[in-house]
Motif scaffolding. Structure first.
Motif, PDB file in Angstrom:
ATOM      1  N   LYS A 106       0.644  -0.811   0.482  1.00 48.67           N
ATOM      2  CA  LYS A 106      -0.035   0.277   0.024  1.00 48.67           C
ATOM      3  C   LYS A 106       0.629   1.379  -0.250  1.00 48.67           C
ATOM      4  CE  LYS A 106      -4.672  -0.562   1.975  1.00 48.67           C
ATOM      5  NZ  LYS A 106      -5.583  -0.673   2.871  1.00 48.67           N
ATOM      6  N   PRO A 107       1.847   1.837   1.626  1.00 42.66           N
ATOM      7  CA  PRO A 107       2.551   2.264   0.953  1.00 42.66           C
ATOM      8  C   PRO A 107       3.589   2.839  -0.112  1.00 42.66           C
ATOM      9  CG  PRO A 107       2.795   1.863   2.725  1.00 42.66           C
ATOM     10  CD  PRO A 107       1.928   0.464   2.052  1.00 42.66           C
ATOM     11  N   MET A 108       3.344   1.434  -0.903  1.00 40.01           N
ATOM     12  CA  MET A 108       4.615   1.984  -1.811  1.00 40.01           C
ATOM     13  C   MET A 108       3.752   2.754  -3.146  1.00 40.01           C
ATOM     14  SD  MET A 108       7.047  -1.856  -2.161  1.00 40.01           S
ATOM     15  CE  MET A 108       7.840  -1.654  -1.291  1.00 40.01           C
ATOM     16  N   VAL A 109       2.412   2.579  -2.781  1.00 41.03           N
ATOM     17  CA  VAL A 109       1.583   2.645  -4.270  1.00 41.03           C
ATOM     18  C   VAL A 109       0.836   4.392  -3.902  1.00 41.03           C
ATOM     19  CG1 VAL A 109       1.259   0.891  -5.526  1.00 41.03           C
ATOM     20  CG2 VAL A 109      -0.177   0.897  -4.386  1.00 41.03           C
ATOM     21  N   ASN A 110       1.662   3.809  -2.913  1.00 42.68           N
ATOM     22  CA  ASN A 110       1.104   5.892  -1.889  1.00 42.68           C
ATOM     23  C   ASN A 110      -0.584   5.370  -1.694  1.00 42.68           C
ATOM     24  OD1 ASN A 110       3.125   7.252  -2.784  1.00 42.68           O
ATOM     25  ND2 ASN A 110       2.499   7.474  -4.996  1.00 42.68           N
ATOM     26  N   VAL A 111      -1.111   4.315  -1.147  1.00 43.81           N
ATOM     27  CA  VAL A 111      -2.027   4.440  -0.462  1.00 43.81           C
ATOM     28  C   VAL A 111      -1.680   4.170   1.710  1.00 43.81           C
ATOM     29  CG1 VAL A 111      -3.814   2.833  -0.212  1.00 43.81           C
ATOM     30  CG2 VAL A 111      -3.148   3.198  -2.323  1.00 43.81           C
ATOM     31  N   GLU A 112      -2.406   4.914   1.815  1.00 45.04           N
ATOM     32  CA  GLU A 112      -2.418   4.246   3.786  1.00 45.04           C
ATOM     33  C   GLU A 112      -2.324   3.673   3.800  1.00 45.04           C
ATOM     34  OE1 GLU A 112      -1.081   7.010   5.906  1.00 45.04           O
ATOM     35  OE2 GLU A 112      -0.683   8.447   4.135  1.00 45.04           O
ATOM     36  N   VAL A 113      -2.050   2.803   4.791  1.00 41.08           N
ATOM     37  CA  VAL A 113      -2.106   1.417   5.254  1.00 41.08           C
ATOM     38  C   VAL A 113      -3.244   1.421   5.930  1.00 41.08           C
ATOM     39  CG1 VAL A 113      -1.629  -0.399   6.874  1.00 41.08           C
ATOM     40  CG2 VAL A 113       0.448   0.558   5.625  1.00 41.08           C
ATOM     41  N   ASP A 114      -4.386   2.370   6.921  1.00 37.72           N
ATOM     42  CA  ASP A 114      -5.919   1.987   6.778  1.00 37.72           C
ATOM     43  C   ASP A 114      -6.863   2.541   6.315  1.00 37.72           C
ATOM     44  OD1 ASP A 114      -4.019   1.684  10.114  1.00 37.72           O
ATOM     45  OD2 ASP A 114      -4.384   3.729   9.446  1.00 37.72           O
ATOM     46  N   ASP A 115      -6.538   2.842   5.495  1.00 35.59           N
ATOM     47  CA  ASP A 115      -7.135   2.952   3.864  1.00 35.59           C
ATOM     48  C   ASP A 115      -7.455   2.194   3.500  1.00 35.59           C
ATOM     49  OD1 ASP A 115      -8.845   4.542   1.980  1.00 35.59           O
ATOM     50  OD2 ASP A 115      -7.872   5.775   1.056  1.00 35.59           O
ATOM     51  N   LYS A 116      -8.907   1.507   3.549  1.00 38.40           N
ATOM     52  CA  LYS A 116      -9.712   0.375   3.178  1.00 38.40           C
ATOM     53  C   LYS A 116     -10.437   0.661   1.820  1.00 38.40           C
ATOM     54  CE  LYS A 116      -8.477  -1.774   6.679  1.00 38.40           C
ATOM     55  NZ  LYS A 116      -7.860  -2.679   6.912  1.00 38.40           N
ATOM     56  N   ASN A 117     -10.295   2.068   1.603  1.00 41.31           N
ATOM     57  CA  ASN A 117     -11.155   2.249   0.251  1.00 41.31           C
ATOM     58  C   ASN A 117     -10.388   1.873  -1.415  1.00 41.31           C
ATOM     59  OD1 ASN A 117     -12.899   3.764   1.048  1.00 41.31           O
ATOM     60  ND2 ASN A 117     -10.909   5.756   0.738  1.00 41.31           N
ATOM     61  N   THR A 177       1.653 -24.604  -5.069  1.00 47.26           N
ATOM     62  CA  THR A 177      -0.234 -24.785  -4.893  1.00 47.26           C
ATOM     63  C   THR A 177      -0.213 -23.697  -5.055  1.00 47.26           C
ATOM     64  OG1 THR A 177      -0.772 -24.992  -3.095  1.00 47.26           O
ATOM     65  CG2 THR A 177      -0.835 -26.839  -3.717  1.00 47.26           C
ATOM     66  N   GLY A 178       0.090 -22.454  -5.322  1.00 40.77           N
ATOM     67  CA  GLY A 178      -0.070 -21.018  -5.003  1.00 40.77           C
ATOM     68  C   GLY A 178      -0.066 -20.480  -4.044  1.00 40.77           C
ATOM     69  N   PHE A 179      -0.017 -19.196  -3.866  1.00 42.43           N
ATOM     70  CA  PHE A 179      -0.734 -18.338  -2.533  1.00 42.43           C
ATOM     71  C   PHE A 179      -1.586 -17.196  -2.805  1.00 42.43           C
ATOM     72  CE2 PHE A 179       0.633 -15.041   0.414  1.00 42.43           C
ATOM     73  CZ  PHE A 179       0.991 -16.414   1.646  1.00 42.43           C
ATOM     74  N   LYS A 180      -2.507 -16.858  -2.210  1.00 45.94           N
ATOM     75  CA  LYS A 180      -2.987 -15.475  -2.877  1.00 45.94           C
ATOM     76  C   LYS A 180      -3.714 -14.702  -1.231  1.00 45.94           C
ATOM     77  CE  LYS A 180      -7.761 -16.037  -3.508  1.00 45.94           C
ATOM     78  NZ  LYS A 180      -8.851 -16.288  -4.522  1.00 45.94           N
ATOM     79  N   ILE A 181      -4.044 -13.973  -1.270  1.00 45.78           N
ATOM     80  CA  ILE A 181      -4.439 -13.125  -0.035  1.00 45.78           C
ATOM     81  C   ILE A 181      -5.239 -12.834  -0.440  1.00 45.78           C
ATOM     82  CG2 ILE A 181      -1.960 -11.678   0.304  1.00 45.78           C
ATOM     83  CD1 ILE A 181      -3.160  -8.622  -0.883  1.00 45.78           C
ATOM     84  N   ALA A 182      -6.295 -12.310   0.744  1.00 45.41           N
ATOM     85  CA  ALA A 182      -7.916 -12.221   1.035  1.00 45.41           C
ATOM     86  C   ALA A 182      -8.016 -10.351   1.009  1.00 45.41           C
ATOM     87  CB  ALA A 182      -8.498 -13.020   1.399  1.00 45.41           C
ATOM     88  N   ASP A 183      -6.311  -9.948   2.638  1.00 47.40           N
ATOM     89  CA  ASP A 183      -7.085  -9.383   3.025  1.00 47.40           C
ATOM     90  C   ASP A 183      -4.999  -8.836   4.432  1.00 47.40           C
ATOM     91  OD1 ASP A 183      -6.564 -11.386   4.764  1.00 47.40           O
ATOM     92  OD2 ASP A 183      -8.058 -10.799   5.274  1.00 47.40           O
ATOM     93  N   GLU A 184      -5.032  -8.071   4.332  1.00 51.45           N
ATOM     94  CA  GLU A 184      -3.721  -7.128   5.561  1.00 51.45           C
ATOM     95  C   GLU A 184      -3.694  -9.051   6.368  1.00 51.45           C
ATOM     96  OE1 GLU A 184      -6.877  -6.405   8.283  1.00 51.45           O
ATOM     97  OE2 GLU A 184      -6.851  -5.944   6.475  1.00 51.45           O
ATOM     98  N   THR A 185      -3.913  -9.815   6.011  1.00 52.36           N
ATOM     99  CA  THR A 185      -3.430 -10.592   7.709  1.00 52.36           C
ATOM    100  C   THR A 185      -2.447 -11.990   6.189  1.00 52.36           C
ATOM    101  OG1 THR A 185      -5.195 -12.131   6.808  1.00 52.36           O
ATOM    102  CG2 THR A 185      -5.497 -11.076   9.082  1.00 52.36           C
ATOM    103  N   LYS A 186      -2.686 -11.936   5.572  1.00 52.76           N
ATOM    104  CA  LYS A 186      -1.851 -12.712   4.555  1.00 52.76           C
ATOM    105  C   LYS A 186      -0.200 -12.309   5.267  1.00 52.76           C
ATOM    106  CE  LYS A 186      -3.361 -16.573   3.329  1.00 52.76           C
ATOM    107  NZ  LYS A 186      -3.238 -17.637   3.785  1.00 52.76           N
ATOM    108  N   THR A 187       0.785 -12.674   5.349  1.00 51.83           N
ATOM    109  CA  THR A 187       2.159 -11.989   5.290  1.00 51.83           C
ATOM    110  C   THR A 187       3.493 -12.699   4.835  1.00 51.83           C
ATOM    111  OG1 THR A 187       2.796 -13.933   7.541  1.00 51.83           O
ATOM    112  CG2 THR A 187       1.672 -11.560   8.078  1.00 51.83           C
TER     113      THR A 187
END
Length: 133
Positions: free
Chosen positions: A13-24, A49-59
């Motif tokens: 997120k911050p790398m693409v100029n989006v605040e971490v707390d901004d869910k928009n 088998t692959g890897f994907k995220i759905a939210d901020e919980t994947k690390t």
């Protein structure tokens, strides 16, 4: 709560100029990140088998394991997301990012699929020096 420094989404997120707390922008960023993760998987990183995220919980440790020397993976994912989410208006910058992405992905693939080295000297069998075994 997930450590923001380890969260894949919250790192990008911050790398693409989006605040971490901004869910928009999550609904836009997550598919772009998942697309980049698919490419990374095809290059040999992460689970077969692959890897994907759905939210901020994947690390990052879930993707990369204990390896701490794979920052180039983060770079490749960032560039791929940046080019889709917020591409530079300057064509020179777009070209530079694409070239950096190409090099990063080549290095990742070369690192995970090292070439098979062939001995340039043929094996001699029973005095036969023809080079055929």
């Amino acid at each position: 709560m997930v450590d923001n420094r380890q969260s894949i989404l919250n790192t990008i997120k911050p790398m693409v100029n989006v605040e971490v707390d901004d869910k928009n922008f999550d609904a836009v960023l997550i598919p772009f990140i998942n697309g980049a993760l698919t490419v990374i998987t095809q290059l040999g990183v992460g689970l077969p088998t692959g890897f994907k995220i759905a939210d901020e919980t994947k690390t990052w440790p879930e993707l990369l394991g204990e390896r701490e020397d794979l920052d180039i993976v983060k770079t490749a994912i960032y560039i791929r997301v940046r080019l889709l989410f917020d591409p530079p208006q300057n064509a020179f910058l777009v070209t530079a990012l694409k070239e950096e992405l190409q090099e990063a992905e080549w290095r990742i693939e070369a690192w995970h699929n090292p070439p098979v080295l062939v001995d340039p000297t043929p094996e001699v069998v029973d005095g036969d020096e023809s080079g055929f075994v």
